[in-house]
Write a protein that holds these residues in place. Structure first.
Motif, PDB file in Angstrom:
ATOM      1  N   LEU A  29       0.821  -1.203   0.000  1.00 40.51           N
ATOM      2  CA  LEU A  29       0.000   0.000   0.000  1.00 40.51           C
ATOM      3  C   LEU A  29       0.860   1.260   0.000  1.00 40.51           C
ATOM      4  O   LEU A  29       0.533   2.244  -0.674  1.00 40.51           O
ATOM      5  N   ASP A  30       1.955   1.238   0.728  1.00 43.13           N
ATOM      6  CA  ASP A  30       2.868   2.385   0.721  1.00 43.13           C
ATOM      7  C   ASP A  30       3.463   2.598  -0.668  1.00 43.13           C
ATOM      8  O   ASP A  30       3.625   3.733  -1.121  1.00 43.13           O
ATOM      9  N   TYR A  31       3.770   1.513  -1.344  1.00 43.21           N
ATOM     10  CA  TYR A  31       4.322   1.610  -2.691  1.00 43.21           C
ATOM     11  C   TYR A  31       3.284   2.206  -3.654  1.00 43.21           C
ATOM     12  O   TYR A  31       3.607   3.077  -4.482  1.00 43.21           O
ATOM     13  N   ALA A  32       2.037   1.740  -3.527  1.00 41.77           N
ATOM     14  CA  ALA A  32       0.980   2.243  -4.417  1.00 41.77           C
ATOM     15  C   ALA A  32       0.715   3.726  -4.204  1.00 41.77           C
ATOM     16  O   ALA A  32       0.240   4.407  -5.117  1.00 41.77           O
ATOM     17  N   ARG A  33       1.036   4.249  -3.036  1.00 36.59           N
ATOM     18  CA  ARG A  33       0.823   5.653  -2.748  1.00 36.59           C
ATOM     19  C   ARG A  33       1.635   6.554  -3.680  1.00 36.59           C
ATOM     20  O   ARG A  33       1.209   7.667  -4.024  1.00 36.59           O
ATOM     21  N   ARG A  41      -6.789  -1.499 -13.609  1.00 37.22           N
ATOM     22  CA  ARG A  41      -8.121  -1.665 -14.179  1.00 37.22           C
ATOM     23  C   ARG A  41      -9.021  -2.276 -13.121  1.00 37.22           C
ATOM     24  O   ARG A  41      -8.559  -2.895 -12.156  1.00 37.22           O
ATOM     25  N   ASN A  42     -10.311  -2.089 -13.301  1.00 38.23           N
ATOM     26  CA  ASN A  42     -11.279  -2.675 -12.387  1.00 38.23           C
ATOM     27  C   ASN A  42     -11.447  -4.158 -12.672  1.00 38.23           C
ATOM     28  O   ASN A  42     -11.363  -4.596 -13.835  1.00 38.23           O
ATOM     29  N   PRO A  43     -11.727  -4.957 -11.637  1.00 39.42           N
ATOM     30  CA  PRO A  43     -12.078  -6.358 -11.895  1.00 39.42           C
ATOM     31  C   PRO A  43     -13.428  -6.443 -12.608  1.00 39.42           C
ATOM     32  O   PRO A  43     -14.304  -5.610 -12.406  1.00 39.42           O
ATOM     33  N   ASP A  44     -13.556  -7.462 -13.446  1.00 36.61           N
ATOM     34  CA  ASP A  44     -14.832  -7.688 -14.129  1.00 36.61           C
ATOM     35  C   ASP A  44     -15.809  -8.485 -13.270  1.00 36.61           C
ATOM     36  O   ASP A  44     -17.020  -8.360 -13.431  1.00 36.61           O
ATOM     37  N   PHE A  45     -15.271  -9.311 -12.384  1.00 36.43           N
ATOM     38  CA  PHE A  45     -16.153 -10.147 -11.567  1.00 36.43           C
ATOM     39  C   PHE A  45     -15.522 -10.416 -10.213  1.00 36.43           C
ATOM     40  O   PHE A  45     -14.304 -10.313 -10.028  1.00 36.43           O
ATOM     41  N   LEU A  46     -16.384 -10.767  -9.268  1.00 36.95           N
ATOM     42  CA  LEU A  46     -15.962 -11.202  -7.947  1.00 36.95           C
ATOM     43  C   LEU A  46     -16.647 -12.515  -7.614  1.00 36.95           C
ATOM     44  O   LEU A  46     -17.844 -12.684  -7.900  1.00 36.95           O
ATOM     45  N   GLY A  47     -15.923 -13.417  -6.995  1.00 34.31           N
ATOM     46  CA  GLY A  47     -16.518 -14.569  -6.338  1.00 34.31           C
ATOM     47  C   GLY A  47     -16.723 -14.191  -4.882  1.00 34.31           C
ATOM     48  O   GLY A  47     -15.759 -13.910  -4.162  1.00 34.31           O
ATOM     49  N   ASP A 103      -8.698   0.803   3.188  1.00 34.28           N
ATOM     50  CA  ASP A 103      -9.642   1.888   3.404  1.00 34.28           C
ATOM     51  C   ASP A 103     -10.252   2.254   2.051  1.00 34.28           C
ATOM     52  O   ASP A 103      -9.573   2.759   1.163  1.00 34.28           O
ATOM     53  N   LEU A 104     -11.540   2.001   1.885  1.00 33.16           N
ATOM     54  CA  LEU A 104     -12.190   2.240   0.600  1.00 33.16           C
ATOM     55  C   LEU A 104     -12.407   3.718   0.316  1.00 33.16           C
ATOM     56  O   LEU A 104     -12.873   4.064  -0.772  1.00 33.16           O
ATOM     57  N   HIS A 109      -5.291   3.313  -1.894  1.00 34.73           N
ATOM     58  CA  HIS A 109      -5.638   1.913  -1.663  1.00 34.73           C
ATOM     59  C   HIS A 109      -6.358   1.331  -2.881  1.00 34.73           C
ATOM     60  O   HIS A 109      -6.128   0.178  -3.265  1.00 34.73           O
ATOM     61  N   TRP A 110      -7.228   2.149  -3.467  1.00 36.27           N
ATOM     62  CA  TRP A 110      -7.887   1.683  -4.689  1.00 36.27           C
ATOM     63  C   TRP A 110      -6.879   1.492  -5.815  1.00 36.27           C
ATOM     64  O   TRP A 110      -7.020   0.567  -6.618  1.00 36.27           O
ATOM     65  N   ARG A 111      -5.876   2.336  -5.903  1.00 41.70           N
ATOM     66  CA  ARG A 111      -4.848   2.144  -6.938  1.00 41.70           C
ATOM     67  C   ARG A 111      -4.132   0.806  -6.731  1.00 41.70           C
ATOM     68  O   ARG A 111      -3.861   0.086  -7.681  1.00 41.70           O
TER      69      ARG A 111
END
Length: 297
Positions: A29-33, A41-47, A103-104, A109-111
């Motif tokens: 998460l620190d790296y993504a910051r 990209r967004n996922p297309d599906f979730l199980g 944290d949504l 975090h989303w990145r």
């Protein structure tokens, strides 16, 4: 080696793995910051579950499809828990208060989450985290805001068998124990009747919450059908995700059991308590799916 000591070492190994994973998550998460160059990209599906209902089997089968791209590891848990809070999560850490850093409301975090699928190119991508099924309505609304076009796959299993499988898995993973080795029948009853365990089998509640935000975007599967004809179930999943059936038609091994734990008979008192708890939802399920579920109870 003394058996009690062996169980203690088993528990310590599990705790060590969880701490290691926690450190890795925070570093990622620190790296993504700062890593704005990450492809996302967004996922297309979730199980989304249910836990102990062949979700690991589904993950392993879909990972064989060249047109489907899954998260590197099953059970990302990104959507499950707000930052600074904890929750019970299903698996080896059932019954423990585990802190997770997601944290949504945090775009970094989303990145990080979207970067899990950045490598997928034009493939259909997704992830499978069974406890997503028990997200509350407010949390699902946040997911809908960020991921409006999701498709969802939800597997249901006899809720009594599902709960008992979870108890067996918890004892085996954490302590290397069988249920019959637990000296107190009351302890097994408490494990099976915990709110976080019961919620995972409240299928009527799960369906109502998720369909409020994702109507007509959920594929419902049944563990019973997987046991009878796993290949046919996978054909339905491929059609739902709009990918070619062919790669999974020829893969083989679809009926193999995975992520299994040693069997042990459920105590009659535990079975009766679970049956009494889950029976009221059967009319809803039977009306919705046009099939009988009386054999579950």
């Amino acid at each position: 080696m003394d058996w009690t000591l062996a169980r203690l070492l088993q528990y310590m190994r599990w705790r060590g793995r969880e701490e290691y994973r926690s450190v890795r998550r925070r570093l990622s998460l620190d790296y993504a910051r700062v890593a704005y160059w990450l492809p996302t990209r967004n996922p297309d599906f979730l199980g989304i579950g249910a836990p102990r209902s062949a979700t690991t089997w589904l993950y392993q089968r879909l990972s064989l499809h060249p047109g489907i791209c899954l998260s590197e590891k099953k059970e990302v848990h990104f959507l499950s828990i707000p930052e600074g809070k904890g929750t019970y999560v299903y698996g080896p850490d059932v019954g423990h208060f585990i802190r997770r850093p997601y944290d949504l409301n945090n775009p970094h975090h989303w990145r990080w989450y979207r970067s899990l699928f950045g490598k997928c190119g034009n493939k259909v991508c997704g992830e499978i985290t069974p406890v997503y099924s028990v997200l509350d309505a407010d949390r699902i609304a946040v997911v809908k805001e960020h991921l409006p076009d999701l498709k969802l796959i939800y597997i249901m299993r006899n809720p009594i068998a599902r709960a008992w499988s979870g108890v067996r898995k918890e004892l085996w993973w954490r302590f290397h124990m069988h249920p019959h080795e637990v000296s107190s029948p009351e302890a097994l009853m408490r494990m099976a009747m915990r709110p976080q365990v019961l919620a995972c089998g409240n299928y009527a509640d799960v369906i109502t919450r998720w369909e409020t935000h994702y109507p007509n975007r959920i594929l419902y599967l049944f563990y019973d059908d997987i046991m009878v004809d796993a290949q046919d179930v996978l054909r339905g999943v491929c059609d739902f995700l709009h990918v070619d059936r062919g790669p999974l038609e020829t893969a083989g091994g679809h009926s193999e059991r995975v992520n299994d734990v040693p069997t042990d008979d459920i105590p009659p008192a535990v079975r009766s308590a679970l049956a009494a708890y889950y029976a009221p939802q059967l009319p809803f399920l039977e009306q919705k799916f046009g099939r009988s579920f009386s054999h579950w109870i």
